[in-house]
Design an enzyme around this catalytic site. Structure first.
Site, short mmCIF file in Angstrom:
data_model
loop_
_atom_site.label_atom_id
_atom_site.label_comp_id
_atom_site.label_asym_id
_atom_site.label_seq_id
_atom_site.Cartn_x
_atom_site.Cartn_y
_atom_site.Cartn_z
NE ARG A 36 37.04 37.92 49.83
CZ ARG A 36 37.49 37.79 48.98
NH1 ARG A 36 38.78 36.89 49.07
NH2 ARG A 36 36.99 38.01 47.75
CE LYS A 197 43.23 43.52 29.96
NZ LYS A 197 44.11 42.44 30.32
N GLY A 354 36.69 43.53 42.38
CA GLY A 354 38.62 43.93 42.37
C GLY A 354 39.38 45.37 43.09
N GLY A 377 35.20 38.02 41.59
CA GLY A 377 34.30 37.79 40.74
C GLY A 377 32.99 37.57 40.54
C1 3PG Z 1 38.50 35.81 45.78
O1 3PG Z 1 39.88 36.13 46.27
O2 3PG Z 1 37.88 36.69 44.56
C2 3PG Z 1 37.50 34.64 46.15
O3 3PG Z 1 38.14 33.97 47.35
C3 3PG Z 1 37.25 33.76 45.31
O4 3PG Z 1 38.96 33.22 44.52
P1 3PG Z 1 39.51 33.04 43.29
O5 3PG Z 1 39.05 33.66 42.26
O6 3PG Z 1 40.70 32.22 43.49
O7 3PG Z 1 38.69 31.67 43.01
MG MG Z 2 39.02 36.36 41.99
#
Ligand code: 3PG
Ligand code: MG
Length: 400
Positions: A36, A197, A354, A377
């Site tokens: 990142r 899941k 993920g 996410g």
């Molecule tokens: C992540 O790591 O997916 C992003 O930085 C978002 O983090 P968060 O899910 O805590 O909002």
């Molecule tokens: Mg996240």
């Protein structure tokens, strides 16, 4: 794209507030994966090269609105400076007099990094006053955190409405790749969705069956689909209460003409541990006292056939329990196949979300995919067809 890029913004002599995602894995204060950080370098360099002064906003972890020293961004200043090749001045607050002073003292060729935005309770509530304070720190706002844009927070959504705004280079790259995969893909288009899941990927699966030509389902969520089809899955991880939902997804796929590929052979074991004794059985032969931990070789060969025809593919989630051998075999073999087709110029491959990057790293193929998203996410929500508030706000921002 209905938002501006850095090329369309006045940057010379401007303080540019840049939302980045420095939510990187830290082990004992050391960054263990700097992906990142590396990916925000082009935006920071382009702003500096244009004579602008970048002031970075980011969250780290989920500190719940209080100052938690374990979630300070301070340890990120040095790795960031090394990556950008310019000094990074860390400021121990992201608002108020300290932040204002840091910005006022900023020299050309310096980067200012403000403290974790989530130390402020108003960040996650998208508090108007906090957004206004952020906006006062800069003259231009740049969102280079696609991976945080599914959050309507003060530093993503709120501030974008208050300043002339644009997307950064990473935002352009992420959305360009996602659009190539799901927006305007070359067909046939295949999606591979794995993971534990069905319940967490329900919206994703429902959206994909409307858009993709082939949907490959793996990981423990495949067990729920197999159970929905009446197969005995022994002691496997299973969401019994999701079997009707799984059946409904299969019905919907039938209506849209999306071909669903589920395992027809599986690798089973009686223990969930590395090196556990395992056997490959047909999908209707899972012993009652064994659990499914990976897709079998025949299934992997069928996945290979789909990949041979596909021109575009989206990958999210592992096919098996890839973190323990030998149950990483299906994931690794399929990932290598994607890599080979991509290297040959036959396939556009986009992965994200993920566990996916960890699985591809383990297979040693991350660099061979056309694009691997740094988002978790946000990648999923985009693939679910949802509008991301941080991106929508760029289109609504006040004119430059
Ligand atoms: C992540 O790591 O997916 C992003 O930085 C978002 O983090 P968060 O899910 O805590 O909002
Ligand atoms: Mg996240």
């Amino acid at each position: 794209m209905d938002w501006k890029t850095l090329d369309e913004m006045p940057l010379a002599d401007k303080t540019v507030l840049v939302r980045v995602d420095l939510n990187v894995p830290l082990e004992n204060g050391t960054v263990s994966d700097d992906t990142r950080i590396q990916r925000i370098v082009p935006t920071i360099r382009d702003i500096l090269d244009a004579g602008g002064k970048p002031v970075l906003l980011s969250h780290f972890g989920r500190p719940k609105g209080t100052h938690d020293p374990d979630m300070s961004l301070r340890p990120l200043a040095e790795p960031l400076a090394a990556a950008v090749g310019r000094p990074v001045m860390f400021c121990a607050d992201c608002r108020g007099p300290a932040a204002q002073a840091a910005v006022a003292a900023q020299q050309k060729d310096q980067v200012v990094l403000l403290e974790n935005t989530r130390f402020q309770p108003g960040e996650v509530t998208n508090d108007a006053k906090l957004a206004a304070e952020f906006a006062e720190l800069g003259e231009v706002y740049c969102n280079d955190a696609f991976s945080c844009s599914h959050r309507a927070h003060a530093s993503t959504e709120g501030v974008a409405q208050l300043l002339p705004s644009c997307g950064g280079r990473l935002m352009e790259a992420e959305l360009g790749a996602l659009d190539a995969a799901l927006g305007q893909p070359e067909r046939p288009l295949a999606a591979l969705v794995g993971g534990a899941k069905v319940s967490t990927k329900l919206d994703l699966l429902s959206n994909l069956v409307e858009h993709v030509d082939h949907l490959i389902i793996g990981g423990a969520m495949a067990n729920t689909f197999l159970a929905a089809q009446g197969f005995n899955v022994g002691t496997s991880l299973l969401e019994q209460d999701m079997t009707d939902t799984a059946a409904a997804i299969l019905d919907k796929a039938g209506e849209t003409g999306c071909k669903v590929l589920l395992p027809d052979d599986v690798v089973v074991a009686r223990e969930f541990k590395a090196g556990a004794a395992s056997q490959t059985v047909a999908v209707d032969q899972c012993p009652s006292d064994a659990m499914i931990l990976d897709a079998g070789p025949n299934t992997v060969a069928r996945i290979g056939d789909v990949l041979d025809q596909a021109k575009t593919m989206i990958w999210n989630g592992p096919l098996g329990a890839f973190e323990i051998t030998p149950f990483d075999a299906a994931t690794t073999t399929a990932a290598r196949k994607v890599a080979e087709r991509t290297r040959a110029g036959a396939l556009v491959s986009v992965a994200g979300g993920g566990d996916t990057v960890a699985a591809l790293n383990q297979a040693g193929v991350t660099g061979d995919f056309s694009y691997v998203s740094a988002a978790g996410g946000a990648f999923l929500e985009w693939m679910e067809g949802k509008a991301l508030p941080g991106i929508a706000a760029l289109g609504k921002s006040c004119a430059s």
